[in-house]
Structure formats: structure tokens, C-alpha cells
Design a protein around this motif. Structure first.
Motif, PDB file in Angstrom:
ATOM      1  N   MET B  45       3.175 -16.874  14.293  1.00 28.34           N
ATOM      2  CA  MET B  45       3.016 -15.479  13.887  1.00 28.34           C
ATOM      3  C   MET B  45       2.770 -15.454  12.387  1.00 28.34           C
ATOM      4  O   MET B  45       3.615 -15.894  11.609  1.00 28.34           O
ATOM      5  N   ILE B  46       1.635 -14.901  12.004  1.00 30.05           N
ATOM      6  CA  ILE B  46       1.237 -14.890  10.601  1.00 30.05           C
ATOM      7  C   ILE B  46       1.296 -13.466  10.076  1.00 30.05           C
ATOM      8  O   ILE B  46       0.623 -12.573  10.598  1.00 30.05           O
ATOM      9  N   PHE B  47       2.091 -13.243   9.039  1.00 35.52           N
ATOM     10  CA  PHE B  47       2.204 -11.924   8.424  1.00 35.52           C
ATOM     11  C   PHE B  47       0.903 -11.569   7.717  1.00 35.52           C
ATOM     12  O   PHE B  47       0.346 -12.376   6.959  1.00 35.52           O
ATOM     13  N   LEU B  48       0.410 -10.342   7.965  1.00 41.70           N
ATOM     14  CA  LEU B  48      -0.840  -9.909   7.351  1.00 41.70           C
ATOM     15  C   LEU B  48      -0.633  -8.853   6.276  1.00 41.70           C
ATOM     16  O   LEU B  48      -1.161  -8.970   5.163  1.00 41.70           O
ATOM     17  N   ILE B  49       0.120  -7.781   6.610  1.00 43.52           N
ATOM     18  CA  ILE B  49       0.144  -6.635   5.724  1.00 43.52           C
ATOM     19  C   ILE B  49       1.352  -5.766   6.032  1.00 43.52           C
ATOM     20  O   ILE B  49       1.846  -5.750   7.168  1.00 43.52           O
ATOM     21  N   TYR B  50       1.835  -5.072   5.004  1.00 42.86           N
ATOM     22  CA  TYR B  50       3.040  -4.240   5.115  1.00 42.86           C
ATOM     23  C   TYR B  50       2.779  -2.861   4.494  1.00 42.86           C
ATOM     24  O   TYR B  50       2.103  -2.747   3.464  1.00 42.86           O
ATOM     25  N   GLN B  51       3.356  -1.845   5.155  1.00 41.96           N
ATOM     26  CA  GLN B  51       3.302  -0.477   4.621  1.00 41.96           C
ATOM     27  C   GLN B  51       4.695   0.135   4.729  1.00 41.96           C
ATOM     28  O   GLN B  51       5.268   0.172   5.822  1.00 41.96           O
ATOM     29  N   GLY B  52       5.252   0.603   3.612  1.00 47.28           N
ATOM     30  CA  GLY B  52       6.525   1.289   3.640  1.00 47.28           C
ATOM     31  C   GLY B  52       6.322   2.771   3.916  1.00 47.28           C
ATOM     32  O   GLY B  52       5.289   3.341   3.549  1.00 47.28           O
ATOM     33  N   SER B  53       7.322   3.384   4.513  1.00 48.73           N
ATOM     34  CA  SER B  53       7.166   4.783   4.906  1.00 48.73           C
ATOM     35  C   SER B  53       7.028   5.718   3.703  1.00 48.73           C
ATOM     36  O   SER B  53       6.501   6.820   3.834  1.00 48.73           O
ATOM     37  N   TYR B  54       7.492   5.275   2.537  1.00 47.88           N
ATOM     38  CA  TYR B  54       7.385   6.125   1.354  1.00 47.88           C
ATOM     39  C   TYR B  54       6.190   5.775   0.471  1.00 47.88           C
ATOM     40  O   TYR B  54       5.973   6.405  -0.568  1.00 47.88           O
ATOM     41  N   ASP B  55       5.449   4.768   0.898  1.00 44.00           N
ATOM     42  CA  ASP B  55       4.273   4.379   0.105  1.00 44.00           C
ATOM     43  C   ASP B  55       3.190   5.427   0.259  1.00 44.00           C
ATOM     44  O   ASP B  55       2.811   5.772   1.387  1.00 44.00           O
ATOM     45  N   GLU B  56       2.661   5.878  -0.859  1.00 38.49           N
ATOM     46  CA  GLU B  56       1.631   6.925  -0.791  1.00 38.49           C
ATOM     47  C   GLU B  56       0.231   6.353  -0.628  1.00 38.49           C
ATOM     48  O   GLU B  56      -0.661   7.006  -0.097  1.00 38.49           O
ATOM     49  N   GLN B  57       0.054   5.137  -1.106  1.00 40.73           N
ATOM     50  CA  GLN B  57      -1.254   4.495  -0.989  1.00 40.73           C
ATOM     51  C   GLN B  57      -1.283   3.612   0.248  1.00 40.73           C
ATOM     52  O   GLN B  57      -0.293   2.987   0.606  1.00 40.73           O
ATOM     53  N   ALA B  59      -1.900   0.318   2.201  1.00 40.48           N
ATOM     54  CA  ALA B  59      -1.797  -1.079   1.801  1.00 40.48           C
ATOM     55  C   ALA B  59      -3.120  -1.806   2.040  1.00 40.48           C
ATOM     56  O   ALA B  59      -3.846  -1.520   3.000  1.00 40.48           O
ATOM     57  N   THR B  60      -3.421  -2.745   1.146  1.00 44.00           N
ATOM     58  CA  THR B  60      -4.597  -3.601   1.327  1.00 44.00           C
ATOM     59  C   THR B  60      -4.213  -5.028   0.952  1.00 44.00           C
ATOM     60  O   THR B  60      -3.421  -5.253   0.027  1.00 44.00           O
ATOM     61  N   GLU B  61      -4.770  -5.985   1.711  1.00 41.36           N
ATOM     62  CA  GLU B  61      -4.585  -7.410   1.442  1.00 41.36           C
ATOM     63  C   GLU B  61      -5.874  -8.112   1.801  1.00 41.36           C
ATOM     64  O   GLU B  61      -6.140  -8.409   2.958  1.00 41.36           O
ATOM     65  N   GLY B  62      -6.708  -8.327   0.796  1.00 40.87           N
ATOM     66  CA  GLY B  62      -7.969  -9.005   1.052  1.00 40.87           C
ATOM     67  C   GLY B  62      -8.840  -8.202   2.004  1.00 40.87           C
ATOM     68  O   GLY B  62      -9.170  -7.054   1.748  1.00 40.87           O
ATOM     69  N   LEU B  66      -4.544  -1.170   5.802  1.00 38.64           N
ATOM     70  CA  LEU B  66      -3.751  -0.423   6.765  1.00 38.64           C
ATOM     71  C   LEU B  66      -4.021   1.059   6.548  1.00 38.64           C
ATOM     72  O   LEU B  66      -3.775   1.571   5.449  1.00 38.64           O
ATOM     73  N   ASN B  67      -4.523   1.700   7.560  1.00 37.37           N
ATOM     74  CA  ASN B  67      -4.813   3.132   7.499  1.00 37.37           C
ATOM     75  C   ASN B  67      -3.568   3.881   7.981  1.00 37.37           C
ATOM     76  O   ASN B  67      -3.357   4.055   9.181  1.00 37.37           O
TER      77      ASN B  67
END
Lengths: 113, 117
Positions: B45-57, B59-62, B66-67
Motif C-alpha cells: 500500500m503506497i500513500f499518495l495524498i492527504y487532505q485534512g478536513s480544515y484544509d482550504e486548498q 492537496a496536490t502531490e506531483g 485531490l478534489n
């Protein structure tokens, strides 16, 4: 990079045997987890540990126990293996700080005959 | 109860095109995290990307983004410029509060992505 190492990629055991699955992480993470993965059911939490000698049951603990004698090592034990425990087992660890992902090992494909 | 739903069991995409993998979630918690993992046929299992519930932007990783649409409770993964090596199972997961079983991850059932040359 975080490294989570599971002792075996493939394992074949017989019903009734006591089976040990070992997991070691090298990043001093407080939290460690054992999941099993089955087709159509996704990943389900078996047990987790938030500190040495501390453990709590997950969603499907029946038939399993765990041991965490050292911070880096978290063992899953099948007390008396049964065929319905044939599955993919994944170990994970993460630090206590929020927002950090769980890092997984490569998984152990366990077959109980 | 927390729940993750991935409605696409399998998807095909042409190499070099973009693809969106859907994920909706359900939780009553205000604080949570959303993750995407990739699982090749080899099993890790390879971690790709994370979004926190309070993040306003978002997330992007390469090539991964994450929409995140909080009101709709969706967290879709967008892979731009697909490569053959992107062929794998993709899991959306949610982590709840620490008191909920150590902040365990709740996984969706996964989407199998196949990239065609």
C-alpha cells in the motif's frame, strides 16, 4: 523514508497451528496497526497499539491476539489458525501527530490449509 | 458511523490522459483526514495524498491532486497524464479522531485502474 517490514510475503500453514506474523518499523512511531484485506470487503482493522504493551481491539479481533513488547515491533498471533483466516495481512504504523499518513508494510499473503 | 464509498469498481484510461477516481464519505466528526493509497498487484500500500478536513486548498502531490468538496462530502483523486505504471488498485480512506480506535483508517472498497497504451 519510513520503512515498515513484515517478516514474510507468503506463508502457508495448517489448521490448528499457532501462527505469528511479525512487523517492524524503523521510525519510532507510537501507533501500529494490523489489518486484513479480503476481496469485496476492503481492509478491516484487527488490532492496534498506541504504545509499548498497550493494545486495543479493532473491528474483527476474534481469533487473533497481538504483542508489542518493543516500540518498533508489533506481532499478530493466530492462536489456532482456521481456513477462514486465509487472507492478506497488512501492518501499518504512524506517528502520534495529526495529519500524518499510515505507512504500510508489503503485506503477508497467508494461506491456511 | 464513518463510511467511505467508491462507486467505480474498475476504470480504464488511455495513457497520457487524465482520470478521476470518485470517493464520497460520511462522518459526523468535524475533524478528519482523507487519504488515497495505491496498491499495485505486488500488494504493498503506497500513500499518495492527504487532505485534512480544515484544509482550504486542495492537496496536490506531483501528478496527483485531490478534489475536496466538503459540502458534498467528496474527495476525488485526479491523476494527470496517466502512465502505464499507474495501473493498480486505488483506495480512498478516512481517519477519524484519535479516540476512535487510535485514529484508524476506514477504507473504501477500491477502484481498479487500468491504463491502456
Amino acid at each position: 523514508d519510513v520503512k515498515v517490514t513484515q517478516s514474510s510475503r507468503y506463508l502457508v500453514k495448517r489448521t490448528g497451528e499457532k501462527v505469528f506474523l511479525e512487523c517492524v518499523q524503523d521510525m519510532d512511531h507510537e501507533n501500529m496497526f494490523w489489518y486484513r484485506q479480503d476481496p469485496g470487503l476492503g481492509l478491516r482493522l484487527i488490532y492496534f497499539s498506541y504504545d509499548v504493551k498497550m493494545k486495543e481491539k479493532g473491528d474483527i479481533p476474534e481469533g487473533y491476539s497481538v504483542s508489542r513488547e518493543k516500540k518498533e515491533r508489533f506481532s499478530l498471533i493466530l492462536e489456532s489458525a482456521s481456513t477462514n483466516q486465509t487472507s492478506m495481512y497488512l501492518c501499518a504504523s504512524r506517528p502520534e501527530q495529526g495529519g500524518q499518513p499510515q505507512h504500510f508494510g508489503d503485506g503477508t499473503r497467508l494461506s491456511i490449509l | 458511523a464513518q463510511k467511505i464509498t467508491q462507486t467505480q469498481p474498475g476504470m480504464f484510461v488511455q495513457e497520457k490522459e487524465a482520470v478521476t477516481l470518485d470517493c464520497t464519505y460520511d462522518t459526523s466528526d468535524q475533524s478528519y483526514g482523507l487519504f488515497w493509497y495505491k496498491q499495485p498487484s505486488s500488494g504493498e500500500m503506497i500513500f499518495l495524498i492527504y487532505q485534512g478536513s480544515y484544509d482550504e486548498q486542495n492537496a496536490t502531490e506531483g501528478r496527483y491532486s485531490l478534489n475536496f468538496q466538503k459540502a458534498r462530502k467528496s474527495a476525488n483523486l485526479v491523476i494527470s497524464a496517466s502512465q502505464l505504471g499507474d495501473s493498480a488498485m486505488y483506495f480512498c480512506a478516512m481517519r477519524g479522531p484519535r479516540y476512535n480506535q487510535g485514529g484508524k483508517l476506514i477504507f473504501g472498497q477500491g477502484t481498479e485502474l487500468s491504463v491502456k497504451p
